[in-house]
Design a protein around this motif. Structure first.
Motif, short mmCIF file in Angstrom:
data_model
loop_
_atom_site.label_atom_id
_atom_site.label_comp_id
_atom_site.label_asym_id
_atom_site.label_seq_id
_atom_site.Cartn_x
_atom_site.Cartn_y
_atom_site.Cartn_z
N PHE A 2 0.83 -1.21 0.00
CA PHE A 2 0.00 0.00 0.00
C PHE A 2 0.86 1.26 0.00
O PHE A 2 0.55 2.23 -0.69
CB PHE A 2 -0.93 0.00 1.23
CG PHE A 2 -1.99 1.06 1.16
CD1 PHE A 2 -3.14 0.88 0.41
CD2 PHE A 2 -1.82 2.26 1.83
CE1 PHE A 2 -4.11 1.88 0.34
CE2 PHE A 2 -2.78 3.26 1.77
CZ PHE A 2 -3.93 3.06 1.01
N ILE A 6 0.81 4.23 -2.93
CA ILE A 6 0.66 5.66 -2.73
C ILE A 6 1.86 6.43 -3.29
O ILE A 6 1.70 7.44 -3.99
CB ILE A 6 0.47 5.98 -1.24
CG1 ILE A 6 -0.86 5.41 -0.74
CG2 ILE A 6 0.53 7.49 -1.00
CD1 ILE A 6 -2.08 6.06 -1.35
N MET A 149 0.95 3.47 6.32
CA MET A 149 -0.19 2.89 5.63
C MET A 149 -1.50 3.42 6.19
O MET A 149 -2.43 3.76 5.44
CB MET A 149 -0.15 1.36 5.76
CG MET A 149 -1.25 0.63 5.01
SD MET A 149 -2.75 0.39 6.00
CE MET A 149 -2.13 -0.71 7.27
N SER A 153 -4.03 5.62 4.01
CA SER A 153 -5.37 5.10 3.76
C SER A 153 -6.44 6.07 4.23
O SER A 153 -7.48 6.21 3.57
CB SER A 153 -5.54 3.74 4.45
OG SER A 153 -5.41 3.88 5.86
N GLY A 157 -8.98 7.67 1.62
CA GLY A 157 -10.42 7.45 1.83
C GLY A 157 -11.20 8.75 1.77
O GLY A 157 -12.27 8.83 1.15
#
Length: 277
Positions: A2, A6, A149, A153, A157
């Motif tokens: 992840f 990014i 992470m 995230s 989101g």
């Protein structure tokens, strides 16, 4: 994975912005999301990591043949680009890239030169960057990776929620404007149809009114939009422009042909009635 997604999404965004700015001669904030990320680049790199780890294990990434890396990245980038373009077009009726003016393109979604470029970039990433990523991951504490992470995230989101809300609002306003426009055009067509014997001038006046309706509908959609929403709207305006223009032209041609045929039939009926009398 992840964190890599990014990081390379940001790198892809920087590349897209620089390329389009230099090409267009003005700053262009590229990407689907509000933030500085182009997820298609991050997704492609992560998929490449997984694919090359599933291949027969070699001492290092530098031992993979260059032709094999190029071929895998060429095919993989073409699949990812085409599928992403198709999904975005079906969901949002928008196109964020179009290769229609490039040689050997497929539906404007992918083209041979771009896929070759991504294949060459894949060679660089697999041969030189993947080993650095693996070394960095080995030297970094797992808690730091997990913390990065979680932060990434959370930001992603929120960005996704804002982007979907923005696009949904634009689509709702465009649909509302289209319904108003369609109802006015329908009433105009009925009026032209009822007065077809008055000839070209009536049709010409109605066409002028239709152009004004399009301009008014465009103003209604544009009012109150943010800069990013305007960027999304430009992407929607780019939704297969050639195909749309052809459809509109054919629709207008069929409409006026129907009016003309109805006028001819009416005159023939009047002539027949006069002959009978």
């Amino acid at each position: 994975y992840f964190d890599t997604f990014i990081i390379f999404s940001v790198i892809g965004w920087i590349y897209e912005c620089l390329y389009c700015t230099l090409k267009g001669g003005h700053w262009e904030n590229r990407g689907f999301l509000f933030g500085p990320v182009c997820p298609i680049y991050g997704s492609a790199v992560v998929i490449a990591q997984i694919v090359f780890r599933l291949l027969p294990e070699l001492p290092s990434h530098s031992d993979y043949p260059i032709w094999a890396i190029f071929a895998i990245c060429f095919v993989g980038s073409a699949i990812i680009e085409y599928s992403t373009s198709w999904v975005l077009e079906k969901i949002f009726h928008a196109v964020w890239w179009d290769y229609s003016d490039m040689p050997l393109n497929i539906h404007g979604r992918i083209c041979f030169p771009a896929s070759c470029g991504f294949g060459a970039a894949g060679v660089v990433v697999v041969r030189f960057i993947f080993p650095l990523i693996e070394k960095a991951a080995a030297l970094t504490h797992p808690l730091l990776n997990e913390g990065m992470m979680l932060v990434f995230s959370m930001i992603l989101g929120m960005d996704l929620a804002l982007t979907v809300a923005s696009l949904t609002k634009i689509l709702e306003r465009m649909n509302a404007a289209e319904e108003v426009f369609n109802s006015k055009i329908e009433s105009g067509y009925q009026a032209v149809n009822a007065r077809v014997e008055s000839g070209y001038q009536a049709v010409n006046n109605r066409v002028g009114n239709g152009v004004q309706m399009v301009q008014d509908a465009a103003k209604d959609v544009m009012e109150g939009l943010t800069n990013r929403e305007r960027y999304h709207l430009r992407s929607m305006r780019g939704y297969r422009p050639v195909r749309r223009a052809t459809e509109v032209k054919e629709h207008a041609k069929n409409l006026f042909r129907a009016v003309q045929q109805k006028a001819i039939r009416r005159k023939e009926n009047e002539s027949t009635e006069d002959h009978i009398h």
